[in-house]
Write a protein that holds these residues in place. Structure first.
Motif, PDB file in Angstrom:
ATOM      1  N   SER A 167       0.817  -1.215   0.000  1.00  0.00           N
ATOM      2  CA  SER A 167       0.000   0.000   0.000  1.00  0.00           C
ATOM      3  C   SER A 167       0.852   1.267   0.000  1.00  0.00           C
ATOM      4  O   SER A 167       0.326   2.376  -0.077  1.00  0.00           O
ATOM      5  CB  SER A 167      -0.923   0.016   1.227  1.00  0.00           C
ATOM      6  N   GLU A 168       2.185   1.109   0.086  1.00  0.00           N
ATOM      7  CA  GLU A 168       3.107   2.238   0.106  1.00  0.00           C
ATOM      8  C   GLU A 168       3.826   2.364  -1.239  1.00  0.00           C
ATOM      9  O   GLU A 168       3.933   1.393  -1.999  1.00  0.00           O
ATOM     10  CB  GLU A 168       4.137   2.066   1.230  1.00  0.00           C
ATOM     11  N   PRO A 169       4.367   3.561  -1.543  1.00  0.00           N
ATOM     12  CA  PRO A 169       5.100   3.738  -2.805  1.00  0.00           C
ATOM     13  C   PRO A 169       6.361   2.876  -2.863  1.00  0.00           C
ATOM     14  O   PRO A 169       6.976   2.579  -1.837  1.00  0.00           O
ATOM     15  CB  PRO A 169       5.456   5.228  -2.797  1.00  0.00           C
ATOM     16  N   PHE A 170       6.734   2.502  -4.080  1.00  0.00           N
ATOM     17  CA  PHE A 170       7.980   1.782  -4.327  1.00  0.00           C
ATOM     18  C   PHE A 170       8.850   2.673  -5.211  1.00  0.00           C
ATOM     19  O   PHE A 170       8.394   3.193  -6.225  1.00  0.00           O
ATOM     20  CB  PHE A 170       7.707   0.444  -5.023  1.00  0.00           C
ATOM     21  N   GLU A 171      10.125   2.831  -4.795  1.00  0.00           N
ATOM     22  CA  GLU A 171      11.056   3.667  -5.549  1.00  0.00           C
ATOM     23  C   GLU A 171      12.167   2.806  -6.123  1.00  0.00           C
ATOM     24  O   GLU A 171      12.885   2.130  -5.386  1.00  0.00           O
ATOM     25  CB  GLU A 171      11.646   4.752  -4.649  1.00  0.00           C
ATOM     26  N   ILE A 172      12.287   2.845  -7.426  1.00  0.00           N
ATOM     27  CA  ILE A 172      13.301   2.054  -8.133  1.00  0.00           C
ATOM     28  C   ILE A 172      14.344   3.018  -8.686  1.00  0.00           C
ATOM     29  O   ILE A 172      14.014   3.945  -9.432  1.00  0.00           O
ATOM     30  CB  ILE A 172      12.675   1.234  -9.278  1.00  0.00           C
ATOM     31  N   LYS A 173      15.607   2.790  -8.320  1.00  0.00           N
ATOM     32  CA  LYS A 173      16.699   3.617  -8.814  1.00  0.00           C
ATOM     33  C   LYS A 173      17.616   2.774  -9.690  1.00  0.00           C
ATOM     34  O   LYS A 173      17.813   1.583  -9.420  1.00  0.00           O
ATOM     35  CB  LYS A 173      17.516   4.202  -7.659  1.00  0.00           C
ATOM     36  N   ALA A 174      18.186   3.414 -10.693  1.00  0.00           N
ATOM     37  CA  ALA A 174      19.107   2.688 -11.575  1.00  0.00           C
ATOM     38  C   ALA A 174      20.183   3.622 -12.096  1.00  0.00           C
ATOM     39  O   ALA A 174      19.902   4.768 -12.465  1.00  0.00           O
ATOM     40  CB  ALA A 174      18.350   2.064 -12.740  1.00  0.00           C
ATOM     41  N   ILE A 175      21.412   3.129 -12.098  1.00  0.00           N
ATOM     42  CA  ILE A 175      22.522   3.850 -12.733  1.00  0.00           C
ATOM     43  C   ILE A 175      22.633   3.339 -14.160  1.00  0.00           C
ATOM     44  O   ILE A 175      22.730   2.139 -14.401  1.00  0.00           O
ATOM     45  CB  ILE A 175      23.832   3.622 -11.965  1.00  0.00           C
ATOM     46  N   ILE A 176      22.612   4.278 -15.084  1.00  0.00           N
ATOM     47  CA  ILE A 176      22.547   3.912 -16.501  1.00  0.00           C
ATOM     48  C   ILE A 176      23.356   4.937 -17.302  1.00  0.00           C
ATOM     49  O   ILE A 176      23.680   6.016 -16.784  1.00  0.00           O
ATOM     50  CB  ILE A 176      21.061   3.861 -16.944  1.00  0.00           C
ATOM     51  N   ASP A 177      23.689   4.619 -18.527  1.00  0.00           N
ATOM     52  CA  ASP A 177      24.511   5.485 -19.372  1.00  0.00           C
ATOM     53  C   ASP A 177      23.931   6.908 -19.415  1.00  0.00           C
ATOM     54  O   ASP A 177      22.839   7.120 -19.951  1.00  0.00           O
ATOM     55  CB  ASP A 177      24.564   4.907 -20.788  1.00  0.00           C
ATOM     56  N   PRO A 178      24.637   7.901 -18.840  1.00  0.00           N
ATOM     57  CA  PRO A 178      24.107   9.270 -18.788  1.00  0.00           C
ATOM     58  C   PRO A 178      23.783   9.851 -20.158  1.00  0.00           C
ATOM     59  O   PRO A 178      22.858  10.666 -20.284  1.00  0.00           O
ATOM     60  CB  PRO A 178      25.234  10.059 -18.105  1.00  0.00           C
ATOM     61  N   SER A 179      24.531   9.447 -21.161  1.00  0.00           N
ATOM     62  CA  SER A 179      24.313  10.017 -22.499  1.00  0.00           C
ATOM     63  C   SER A 179      22.999   9.565 -23.129  1.00  0.00           C
ATOM     64  O   SER A 179      22.530  10.170 -24.096  1.00  0.00           O
ATOM     65  CB  SER A 179      25.474   9.636 -23.423  1.00  0.00           C
TER      66      SER A 179
END
Length: 236
Positions: A167-179
């Motif tokens: 019932s709470e938000p899920f936050e997904i983070k990812a490091i990916i090619d900045p360009s």
């Protein structure tokens, strides 16, 4: 003799020699302090002092040779040791055992009303990020590694053995090619979000995708199941 055993044998030998040298020095000092100047002639005392000076010089020479030998061992092993440590850090970083930082994307899944986030929705976005070349991913700050499970358990979603309320938000983070973030990654993930909301309904879940600089993705915690290896027995 194996190289590792030989190395330990060499250092063990050095340790024993150093202990013996220290014992000899202690005995010499004890003997010097125990001089009975009243019972010895001046010539005898001079001869004994000369003898102790000779022995002290010999001990100093031995000590210098030992230090030279230790430095030689360090030089021989130093480069190999540094290479091994460098490779270890690379593999540890790749495996998710080190905290990492770089530009990336943040996806937030927020349930609306009584809706509860589905594990399939979380997995879909992590799979999309992996396909886009993400080199590190976290879900609610839990590092995603090869052993990470994302599954529903009643009102929770289990991630690395930790329960998060659906019932709470899920936050997904990812490091990916900045360009590629602004030109391709964010627009693509936004199109995926729109497709999902059409399937589920606009009034069930809010999905945001944004580019964020300097994202920090934590290492896998040592108390997580992905670290467990007590049951693994090496095969000779």
């Amino acid at each position: 003799m194996k190289r590792g055993n030989k190395k330990y044998y060499q250092y063990g030998t050095l340790l024993i020699v150093c202990v013996l040298v220290g014992a000899v020095i202690a005995l010499l000092m004890k003997n010097v302090n125990a001089f009975d100047t009243g019972s010895k002639s001046l010539q005898e005392l001079q001869n004994q002092i000369i003898e102790y000076q000779r022995k002290n010089e010999d001990l100093n020479n031995r000590n210098a040779r030992l230090y030279d030998y230790i430095r030689e061992l360090e030089r021989d092993e130093g480069e190999s040791y540094l290479l091994v440590m460098e490779e270890r850090e690379k593999f540890a970083t790749f495996a998710g055992l080190r905290t990492v930082k770089n530009d990336g994307v943040v996806i937030t899944l927020s349930p609306i009303g009584d809706y509860k986030i589905q594990d399939a929705l979380v997995r879909q976005f992590t799979n999309e990020l992996s396909a886009l070349g993400a080199q590190a991913i976290s879900i609610n700050n839990e590092r995603k590694v090869t052993t990470t499970e994302v599954r529903t358990s009643r009102d929770n979603i289990m991630i690395n053995g930790i329960a998060f309320a659906r019932s709470e938000p899920f936050e997904i983070k990812a490091i990916i090619d900045p360009s590629k973030i602004d030109s391709f990654v964010v627009p693509y993930l936004q199109s995926v979000s729109e497709s999902i909301k059409k399937q589920l309904g606009e009034d069930l879940v809010a999905i945001t995708v944004r580019h964020e600089k300097g994202i920090i993705i934590p290492a896998l915690s040592e108390d997580r199941i992905g670290y467990a290896m007590d049951l693994l027995q090496p095969v000779d």
